[in-house]
Scaffold this active site. Structure first.
Site, PDB file in Angstrom:
ATOM      1  N   LYS A 123       6.105  -7.842   4.557  1.00 40.76           N
ATOM      2  CA  LYS A 123       4.739  -7.988   5.072  1.00 40.76           C
ATOM      3  C   LYS A 123       3.747  -8.245   3.939  1.00 40.76           C
ATOM      4  O   LYS A 123       2.923  -9.146   4.012  1.00 40.76           O
ATOM      5  CB  LYS A 123       4.307  -6.719   5.833  1.00 40.76           C
ATOM      6  CG  LYS A 123       5.082  -6.472   7.102  1.00 40.76           C
ATOM      7  CD  LYS A 123       4.562  -5.250   7.834  1.00 40.76           C
ATOM      8  CE  LYS A 123       4.755  -3.973   7.022  1.00 40.76           C
ATOM      9  NZ  LYS A 123       6.154  -3.649   6.731  1.00 40.76           N
ATOM     10  N   THR A 124       3.847  -7.421   2.911  1.00 36.20           N
ATOM     11  CA  THR A 124       2.905  -7.586   1.802  1.00 36.20           C
ATOM     12  C   THR A 124       3.137  -8.938   1.129  1.00 36.20           C
ATOM     13  O   THR A 124       2.200  -9.640   0.749  1.00 36.20           O
ATOM     14  CB  THR A 124       3.076  -6.426   0.802  1.00 36.20           C
ATOM     15  OG1 THR A 124       2.866  -5.205   1.497  1.00 36.20           O
ATOM     16  CG2 THR A 124       2.084  -6.524  -0.340  1.00 36.20           C
ATOM     17  N   ASP A 126      -3.682  -5.630   4.757  1.00 35.95           N
ATOM     18  CA  ASP A 126      -2.355  -5.016   4.639  1.00 35.95           C
ATOM     19  C   ASP A 126      -2.423  -3.601   5.223  1.00 35.95           C
ATOM     20  O   ASP A 126      -3.495  -3.014   5.310  1.00 35.95           O
ATOM     21  CB  ASP A 126      -1.951  -4.951   3.153  1.00 35.95           C
ATOM     22  CG  ASP A 126      -0.430  -4.778   2.978  1.00 35.95           C
ATOM     23  OD1 ASP A 126       0.288  -4.711   3.996  1.00 35.95           O
ATOM     24  OD2 ASP A 126       0.027  -4.726   1.823  1.00 35.95           O
ATOM     25  N   GLU A 127      -1.272  -3.053   5.601  1.00 35.13           N
ATOM     26  CA  GLU A 127      -1.189  -1.683   6.124  1.00 35.13           C
ATOM     27  C   GLU A 127      -2.196  -1.472   7.264  1.00 35.13           C
ATOM     28  O   GLU A 127      -2.895  -0.454   7.323  1.00 35.13           O
ATOM     29  CB  GLU A 127      -1.458  -0.655   5.009  1.00 35.13           C
ATOM     30  CG  GLU A 127      -0.597  -0.822   3.768  1.00 35.13           C
ATOM     31  CD  GLU A 127       0.773  -0.163   3.881  1.00 35.13           C
ATOM     32  OE1 GLU A 127       1.103   0.370   4.966  1.00 35.13           O
ATOM     33  OE2 GLU A 127       1.522  -0.216   2.888  1.00 35.13           O
ATOM     34  N   GLN A 183       4.937   3.259  10.363  1.00 32.55           N
ATOM     35  CA  GLN A 183       4.478   3.807   9.085  1.00 32.55           C
ATOM     36  C   GLN A 183       3.034   4.281   9.140  1.00 32.55           C
ATOM     37  O   GLN A 183       2.361   4.359   8.119  1.00 32.55           O
ATOM     38  CB  GLN A 183       4.627   2.765   7.977  1.00 32.55           C
ATOM     39  CG  GLN A 183       6.069   2.408   7.697  1.00 32.55           C
ATOM     40  CD  GLN A 183       6.193   1.479   6.503  1.00 32.55           C
ATOM     41  OE1 GLN A 183       5.965   1.878   5.369  1.00 32.55           O
ATOM     42  NE2 GLN A 183       6.540   0.237   6.749  1.00 32.55           N
ATOM     43  N   ARG A 207      11.577   3.734   0.938  1.00 31.89           N
ATOM     44  CA  ARG A 207      11.126   3.355  -0.406  1.00 31.89           C
ATOM     45  C   ARG A 207      12.321   3.026  -1.290  1.00 31.89           C
ATOM     46  O   ARG A 207      12.202   2.407  -2.338  1.00 31.89           O
ATOM     47  CB  ARG A 207      10.320   4.490  -1.085  1.00 31.89           C
ATOM     48  CG  ARG A 207       9.041   4.923  -0.411  1.00 31.89           C
ATOM     49  CD  ARG A 207       8.150   3.775  -0.085  1.00 31.89           C
ATOM     50  NE  ARG A 207       8.338   3.377   1.308  1.00 31.89           N
ATOM     51  CZ  ARG A 207       7.939   2.204   1.795  1.00 31.89           C
ATOM     52  NH1 ARG A 207       7.339   1.329   1.036  1.00 31.89           N
ATOM     53  NH2 ARG A 207       8.145   1.894   3.062  1.00 31.89           N
TER      54      ARG A 207
END
Ligand code: ATP
Ligand code: MG
Length: 760
Positions: free
Chosen positions: A75-76, A260-261, A291, A643
């Protein structure tokens, strides 16, 4: 860190840049591949190394776009490539792009990655956090925002102190009106965009009081030119809402809004975004409902659904291939998150290898846990890996202490990411308070902080008099001090106050023409702070002085933004308040990364430890009985697991001393949600261990060298005490002890190596 242009070497835009500077500065590491090697120039480099779904997102037509996808699916990366695509291929001016990230560090990395894709600096592109961008707007338009030009940002610590002071002034009992609750109330209302005047007490006296306190708090902030974090967002929203021409200007300027996020935006952030988008702005947001971990801070995952309603014709893109983690890690994460009921639901897959099993270690206590982690870290480093490629995650900040101690003893450099924040350390805040007073005499928090630090004979009584004068005359403490020193105080107290006023005025005069670092240097000495901490015995005082000196270095490496229309000092002070924790001295050294699960969001590491995986700690005690809370904790666990790229360790301690108390806990329920086939238990050499996978009652075995195991609940015979059952065990090797409930002799603790117990 401030946004900076790309470092000299061209970074590989596809490598998450956490280690970029490390890789470039460390001799033991190969320089990352250059972009040129990755992308032949005859194809559009921006679309190279993207999969079909990612390409679809990056090249989406000029309309609202929502990319909703799991962890590590790019995504990022899509966001970065989208920005580059817009500028390079669609011919959009960098000026017209606004990108919002979750941390300042992520913002700096994103800029670097866009620049390396485009191979040109993109100075005019606005990238930052919601808070950072709001701050920039308020600095530019302070007048329209109704703020004094030199307004100061206060962090949550300052905010809490201010509330306490307010209660004291109003003679309100702190035990009945808990400052933290008031703070939570105020911030919660601001996050929803509500001022006191919008609130209705609904006939509830408690609520009426809260609203009154919120109003009183606002008044104090307005008088001192103080802006808390939630206020930044709310003001920035009101700034646009109430100034249509200004809004129109920014709407014309920013045609493309990248976020983002997105799952963690709160109401006021979302409202701000919608205002800016207006009718013609084109939002492009990426996020993952699994998330969403900041509900407690006002984040609303529902915005993902609302977005599609608010922006009709939204193109939704889903990414399902994960590029980050091994199959095992990914499957474990998927299995855990499946236990949540409220999900959009998606399944990540990888075409990479299964990789190693997830290793679980049951530690005896937190020190044993730290020893274990440090042992694995040593192996990792000995194998020639980067320290910075290893991260130790924990649920709550206080857990870092035991780990830090172990790391220091082992001589392994580490960095607490976003934890023990440099700018939040007491001595730094003292020095900053002096600097703030120089910039703005009416800053009451700063005044309070240093008026008698170092001690200069201004006692509680004088301070109280100043406060009541300030209250009665609606003025700042600084003004109150001047007034009562001349009229009301007796000789000694008056002299002390005069001396303080003189000190600040002299500091201001003497530093007026100095550069920022010299200014700081002068202030920490001439204020008496260095002298003061010299008197503090032992290492603590020394560390404080080192930190103060580090502040001078921070001033030296600080690069004021020429575009900002404020003094370097003001800018530095805002930077200190906004970017606490991100300017640590050792940021670019190769060191092991310690951080909370929350701060790990968006990052990735080849080696990850999830420590303290105990029920009550993670999931956190206060969420265990609340289904929504538990689901949020599970999402956090999902963030933690995802992560890890190659190797994941999960550790927990049977006994843990935290906040000065001993806790005995069960392994986290999340461990049990990982299917057996992905797990391997690490067997301690000689010690007590509890098989993690055992279902039902606690079953513990004791191993001593080659001796056969002794289990909890096992029947034993002792020569003197007779028959009994093992209830408990602790310690290792020669120190291993068991608690046995003897049928006639009662309960006894026995050292295993002396007790000569017969197993029955
Ligand atoms: P998170 O949800 O944790 O924020 P994300 O969806 O933003 O994750 P990224 O950080 O963008 O994911 O990507 C994860 C990793 O996968 C990065 O190392 C990235 O470079 C890599 N990656 C993403 N897409 C591709 C691709 N098409 N080819 C190769 N590597 C990729
Ligand atoms: Mg990301």
């Amino acid at each position: 860190m401030r946004e900076r242009s790309t470092p000299l070497a061209v970074p590989d835009p596809n490598r998450f840049d956490r280690n970029l500077a490390i890789a470039q500065s460390s001799k033991s590491v190969s320089i990352p591949r250059c972009f040129a090697e990755l992308a032949p120039m005859d194809v559009t480099p921006i679309l190279e190394s993207l999969n079909d779904a990612q390409r679809q997102a990056v090249t989406a037509a000029a309309g609202p776009t929502l990319v909703i996808a799991g962890a590590g699916s790019g995504k990022t990366r899509v966001l970065v490539h989208r920005a580059a695509w817009l500028i390079d291929v669609e011919g959009v001016s960098p000026q017209s792009v606004l990108a919002v990230t979750f941390t300042n560090k992520a913002a700096a990395e994103m800029r670097g990655r866009i620049e390396s894709l485009l191979k040109i600096p993109v100075n005019h592109l606005w990238i930052g956090t919601f808070h950072g961008l709001a701050h920039r707007l308020l600095r530019r338009h302070w007048r329209e925002a109704g703020l004094p030009q030199n307004f100061q940002i206060i962090d949550s610590d300052d905010q809490l102190r201010l509330i306490k002071r307010l209660l004291k002034n109003l003679e309100i009992d702190e035990t009945r009106w808990v400052p933290r609750e008031i703070q939570y109330f105020i911030n919660g209302e601001k996050d929803e965009g509500r001022r006191p005047k919008h609130l209705d007490d609904e006939g509830d006296p408690h609520r009426r009081q809260m609203i009154a306190l919120y109003a009183a708090y606002e008044e104090v902030c307005d008088r001192g030119g103080l802006v808390d974090f939630a206020e930044l967002l709310l003001r920035a929203h009101e700034l646009w809402r109430d100034n249509p021409e200004l809004l129109a200007h920014y709407q014309r300027r920013f045609t493309h809004l990248l976020v983002d996020e997105f799952q963690d935006t709160n109401s006021i952030q979302y409202a701000w975004l919608r205002l800016l988008a207006g009718k013609h702005g084109i939002p492009f947001v990426v996020g993952d409902d699994d998330q969403s971990i900041y509900r407690w801070r006002g984040a609303r995952v529902e915005h993902i659904h609302r977005f599609q309603k608010d922006f009709p014709g939204t193109t939704v893109v889903k990414l399902e291939q994960n590029y980050r983690s091994t199959g095992t890690i990914l499957n474990a994460a998927n299995a855990v998150i499946e236990n949540n009921s409220s999900r959009l639901g998606k399944k990540l897959w990888t075409d990479g290898a299964d990789g190693e099993p997830i290793r679980i270690y049951a530690a005896y206590n937190e020190r044993d846990e730290a020893d274990f982690i440090i042992g694995r870290l040593r192996d990792w480093i000995d194998q020639g890996n980067l320290r910075a490629d290893a991260a130790v995650l924990y649920r709550s900040n206080a857990q870092s202490r035991a780990l830090e101690e172990g790391l220091i003893n082992a001589g392994i450099p580490y960095r607490v990411y976003g934890g023990l924040r440099f700018f939040e350390r007491a001595e730094i805040k003292d020095a900053l308070a002096y600097l703030r007073l120089i910039a703005n005499r009416d800053d009451d928090s700063s005044f309070e902080r240093v008026v008698n630090k170092p001690t200069r004979g201004i006692g509680a009584r004088t301070a109280d008099m100043m406060r009541s004068y300030a209250r009665a005359n609606s003025c700042s403490l600084w003004r109150a001090a001047g007034a009562i020193a001349s009229d009301e105080l007796n000789g000694r107290a008056a002299n002390a106050v005069h001396a303080f006023i003189n000190l600040i005025e002299t500091l201001a005069r003497d530093t007026d023409s100095l550069d920022l670092p010299e200014k700081i240097d002068h202030v920490i000495h001439a204020s008496g702070l260095i002298e003061f901490f010299k008197k503090e015995k032992g290492e603590k005082g020394e560390t404080r002085i080192e930190n103060l000196l580090e502040l001078v270095s921070a001033g030296r490496s600080f690069e004021p933004d020429p575009a900002e229309e404020m003094s370097p000092l003001d800018e530095f002070l805002s930077h200190a308040a906004l970017e606490a924790g991100e300017g640590q001295a050792d940021e670019w050294d190769d060191c092991v990364q310690l951080m909370t699960m929350h701060s790990a969001k968006g990052l990735e590491f080849p080696l990850v430890f999830m420590s303290g995986m105990e029920d009550g700690l993670f999931p956190h005690q206060r969420s265990v009985s609340d289904p929504n809370g538990l689901e949020e904790e599970r999402r956090l666990c999902y963030v933690g697991i995802t992560r890890a790229m190659q190797t994941l360790y999960i550790t927990y301690a049977e006994q843990r001393r935290l906040h000065g108390m001993d806790n005995y806990s069960q392994p986290s329920r999340f461990i049990n949600e990982i299917p057996d086939e992905h797990i391997e238990e690490v067997r301690p050499r000689v010690q007590v261990s509890r098989p993690v996978r055992a279902s039902g009652a606690r079953s513990t075995s004791i191993r001593q060298g080659s001796e056969a195991g002794v289990r909890l609940g096992q029947r034993v015979h002792h020569q003197k005490f007779g028959d009994g059952v093992i209830l408990n065990c602790e310690g290792q090797g020669a120190h291993a002890r068991v608690e046995v409930n003897f049928e006639t002799a009662g309960t006894k603790w026995l050292v295993l190596s002396y007790a000569n117990l017969d197993l029955m």
